[in-house]
Design an enzyme around this catalytic site. Sequence first.
Site, PDB file in Angstrom:
ATOM      1  N   ALA A  65       0.866  -1.182   0.000  1.00  0.00           N
ATOM      2  CA  ALA A  65       0.000   0.000   0.000  1.00  0.00           C
ATOM      3  C   ALA A  65       0.899   1.228   0.000  1.00  0.00           C
ATOM      4  CB  ALA A  65      -0.873  -0.016   1.244  1.00  0.00           C
ATOM      5  N   GLY A 109       0.621  -5.089   0.871  1.00  0.00           N
ATOM      6  CA  GLY A 109      -0.579  -5.150   0.023  1.00  0.00           C
ATOM      7  C   GLY A 109      -0.289  -5.758  -1.346  1.00  0.00           C
ATOM      8  N   GLU A 112      -0.480  -9.430  -0.823  1.00  0.00           N
ATOM      9  CA  GLU A 112      -1.899  -9.747  -0.598  1.00  0.00           C
ATOM     10  C   GLU A 112      -2.690  -9.690  -1.900  1.00  0.00           C
ATOM     11  OE1 GLU A 112      -1.942  -6.642   2.487  1.00  0.00           O
ATOM     12  OE2 GLU A 112      -2.818  -8.151   3.802  1.00  0.00           O
ATOM     13  N   GLU A 132       4.761  -5.254   7.001  1.00  0.00           N
ATOM     14  CA  GLU A 132       4.027  -4.169   7.671  1.00  0.00           C
ATOM     15  C   GLU A 132       4.473  -3.987   9.114  1.00  0.00           C
ATOM     16  OE1 GLU A 132       2.598  -6.640   5.896  1.00  0.00           O
ATOM     17  OE2 GLU A 132       0.930  -5.882   4.693  1.00  0.00           O
TER      18      GLU A 132
HETATM   19  N1  CO8 Z   1       4.645   3.235  -0.607  1.00  0.00           N
HETATM   20  C1  CO8 Z   1       5.062   4.409  -1.166  1.00  0.00           C
HETATM   21  N2  CO8 Z   1       6.203   4.531  -1.851  1.00  0.00           N
HETATM   22  C2  CO8 Z   1       7.004   3.450  -1.959  1.00  0.00           C
HETATM   23  C3  CO8 Z   1       6.638   2.207  -1.409  1.00  0.00           C
HETATM   24  C4  CO8 Z   1       5.382   2.105  -0.711  1.00  0.00           C
HETATM   25  N3  CO8 Z   1       4.946   0.967  -0.182  1.00  0.00           N
HETATM   26  N4  CO8 Z   1       7.624   1.310  -1.672  1.00  0.00           N
HETATM   27  C5  CO8 Z   1       8.571   1.980  -2.378  1.00  0.00           C
HETATM   28  N5  CO8 Z   1       8.198   3.265  -2.549  1.00  0.00           N
HETATM   29  C6  CO8 Z   1       8.928   4.328  -3.251  1.00  0.00           C
HETATM   30  C7  CO8 Z   1      10.120   4.801  -2.439  1.00  0.00           C
HETATM   31  O1  CO8 Z   1       9.739   5.749  -1.461  1.00  0.00           O
HETATM   32  C8  CO8 Z   1      10.995   5.399  -3.517  1.00  0.00           C
HETATM   33  O2  CO8 Z   1      10.488   6.657  -3.866  1.00  0.00           O
HETATM   34  P1  CO8 Z   1      11.515   7.916  -4.069  1.00  0.00           P
HETATM   35  O3  CO8 Z   1      12.387   7.497  -5.209  1.00  0.00           O
HETATM   36  O4  CO8 Z   1      10.610   9.040  -4.368  1.00  0.00           O
HETATM   37  O5  CO8 Z   1      12.279   8.042  -2.792  1.00  0.00           O
HETATM   38  C9  CO8 Z   1      10.753   4.470  -4.703  1.00  0.00           C
HETATM   39  O6  CO8 Z   1       9.508   3.796  -4.437  1.00  0.00           O
HETATM   40  C10 CO8 Z   1      11.820   3.423  -4.861  1.00  0.00           C
HETATM   41  O7  CO8 Z   1      11.955   2.751  -3.625  1.00  0.00           O
HETATM   42  P2  CO8 Z   1      13.368   2.560  -2.883  1.00  0.00           P
HETATM   43  O8  CO8 Z   1      14.289   3.671  -3.221  1.00  0.00           O
HETATM   44  O9  CO8 Z   1      13.106   2.297  -1.446  1.00  0.00           O
HETATM   45  O10 CO8 Z   1      13.884   1.236  -3.642  1.00  0.00           O
HETATM   46  P3  CO8 Z   1      14.860   0.121  -3.074  1.00  0.00           P
HETATM   47  O11 CO8 Z   1      15.180  -0.761  -4.231  1.00  0.00           O
HETATM   48  O12 CO8 Z   1      15.985   0.720  -2.313  1.00  0.00           O
HETATM   49  O13 CO8 Z   1      13.968  -0.715  -1.990  1.00  0.00           O
HETATM   50  C11 CO8 Z   1      11.994  -1.837  -1.220  1.00  0.00           C
HETATM   51  C12 CO8 Z   1      12.864  -1.438  -2.420  1.00  0.00           C
HETATM   52  C13 CO8 Z   1      12.743  -2.852  -0.345  1.00  0.00           C
HETATM   53  C14 CO8 Z   1      10.753  -2.496  -1.778  1.00  0.00           C
HETATM   54  C15 CO8 Z   1      11.631  -0.593  -0.380  1.00  0.00           C
HETATM   55  O14 CO8 Z   1      11.127   0.419  -1.264  1.00  0.00           O
HETATM   56  C16 CO8 Z   1      10.592  -0.829   0.678  1.00  0.00           C
HETATM   57  O15 CO8 Z   1      10.898  -1.374   1.729  1.00  0.00           O
HETATM   58  N6  CO8 Z   1       9.342  -0.404   0.436  1.00  0.00           N
HETATM   59  C17 CO8 Z   1       8.277  -0.501   1.411  1.00  0.00           C
HETATM   60  C18 CO8 Z   1       7.753  -1.931   1.514  1.00  0.00           C
HETATM   61  C19 CO8 Z   1       6.654  -2.010   2.559  1.00  0.00           C
HETATM   62  O16 CO8 Z   1       6.851  -1.728   3.725  1.00  0.00           O
HETATM   63  N7  CO8 Z   1       5.455  -2.437   2.137  1.00  0.00           N
HETATM   64  C20 CO8 Z   1       4.311  -2.541   3.012  1.00  0.00           C
HETATM   65  C21 CO8 Z   1       3.500  -1.286   2.951  1.00  0.00           C
HETATM   66  S1  CO8 Z   1       2.153  -1.247   4.132  1.00  0.00           S
HETATM   67  C22 CO8 Z   1       0.979  -2.226   3.416  1.00  0.00           C
HETATM   68  O17 CO8 Z   1       1.135  -2.734   2.337  1.00  0.00           O
HETATM   69  C23 CO8 Z   1      -0.258  -2.423   4.249  1.00  0.00           C
HETATM   70  C24 CO8 Z   1      -1.227  -3.332   3.553  1.00  0.00           C
HETATM   71  C25 CO8 Z   1      -2.613  -3.057   4.032  1.00  0.00           C
HETATM   72  C26 CO8 Z   1      -3.669  -3.216   2.988  1.00  0.00           C
HETATM   73  C27 CO8 Z   1      -3.238  -2.841   1.589  1.00  0.00           C
HETATM   74  C28 CO8 Z   1      -4.342  -2.544   0.667  1.00  0.00           C
HETATM   75  C29 CO8 Z   1      -3.908  -2.123  -0.718  1.00  0.00           C
END
Ligand code: CO8
Length: 258
Positions: A65, A109, A112, A132
């Site tokens: 998400a 998400g 999921e 999460e």
């Molecule tokens: N939300 C918003 N932006 C994101 C997300 C995200 N989940 N994941 C990555 N991005 C963005 C980053 O902020 C970054 O943006 P910017 O270039 O503007 O800084 C861009 O994507 C590239 O990401 P990274 O630079 O971090 O790329 P890396 O290769 O270094 O890392 C990762 C990749 C490991 C995937 C890392 O981006 C990461 O950990 N992302 C978050 C993963 C996460 O925590 N996911 C869970 C989110 S909470 C959730 O899903 C709750 C579910 C509930 C229901 C969902 C219903 C739809």
Amino acid sequence: MAFKTIIVEIEEHIALIKLNRPDALNALNSELLSELGEALKDARTNDKVRCIVLTGSEKAFAAGADITEMQDLSFVDVFGDDLFSDFPKEFERVRKPIIAAVSGYALGGGCELAMMCDFIICSDTAKFGQPEINLGVMAGLGGSQRLTRFVGKSKSMDMHLTGRFMDAEEAERSGLVSRVVPAKKLVSEAMAAAAKIAEKSQLASMAVKESVNRSYEGSLSDGLLFERRLFHSLFATEDQSEGMSAFAEKREPQFRDK
Ligand code: CO8
């Protein structure tokens, strides 16, 4: 219809839906979820479409998400609006098979969403996770329920509690995905599987989808009876007669969805 966050292509009898927010690793924001819901509705109501493939990019199916959209929300906001309750309803309405073609990250998400599809084909670069917990929250779109049913309690607890990622090899070994293919071939392999499904009787494939999904919901005895009655009811179709006749006559069946 033109979408901003997804790309939809209809090829033969298959709707290929590609998540397309490359700058955010396909994070699921409200606009994307709403457009995906629309695209699923279009595919559901388009008689030409017999199977759906849902994919992302090579780097990410979806990284979860959209955290930036959620970070300032309070309990009153999310509970009051019943956040993420509408989208699953659109998914549940689709009786046509949906294949998730996952490459790269399928997290939170995103994992999921893949599990909401009927089965998952992934590339050898896929990484699944429910991280999460690292954000101080937990799965909210079925992860704690579906991942547990896919891989069992121990591995599901491990994934949700530690937030670690599972690679493609572990995902196949644990039953989360049906097959692993080279990244370059992911979409073509998923499309080939969808084309194979599209050749079958749509009545039979809808019955299969309902029955297999039922195995997740009720007791085994309820599921077995439900399955048997659906099996019986397929004998009311011309496609059953055609399929069995074709087998006996050693020829290819010509299904007509009747
Ligand atoms: N939300 C918003 N932006 C994101 C997300 C995200 N989940 N994941 C990555 N991005 C963005 C980053 O902020 C970054 O943006 P910017 O270039 O503007 O800084 C861009 O994507 C590239 O990401 P990274 O630079 O971090 O790329 P890396 O290769 O270094 O890392 C990762 C990749 C490991 C995937 C890392 O981006 C990461 O950990 N992302 C978050 C993963 C996460 O925590 N996911 C869970 C989110 S909470 C959730 O899903 C709750 C579910 C509930 C229901 C969902 C219903 C739809």
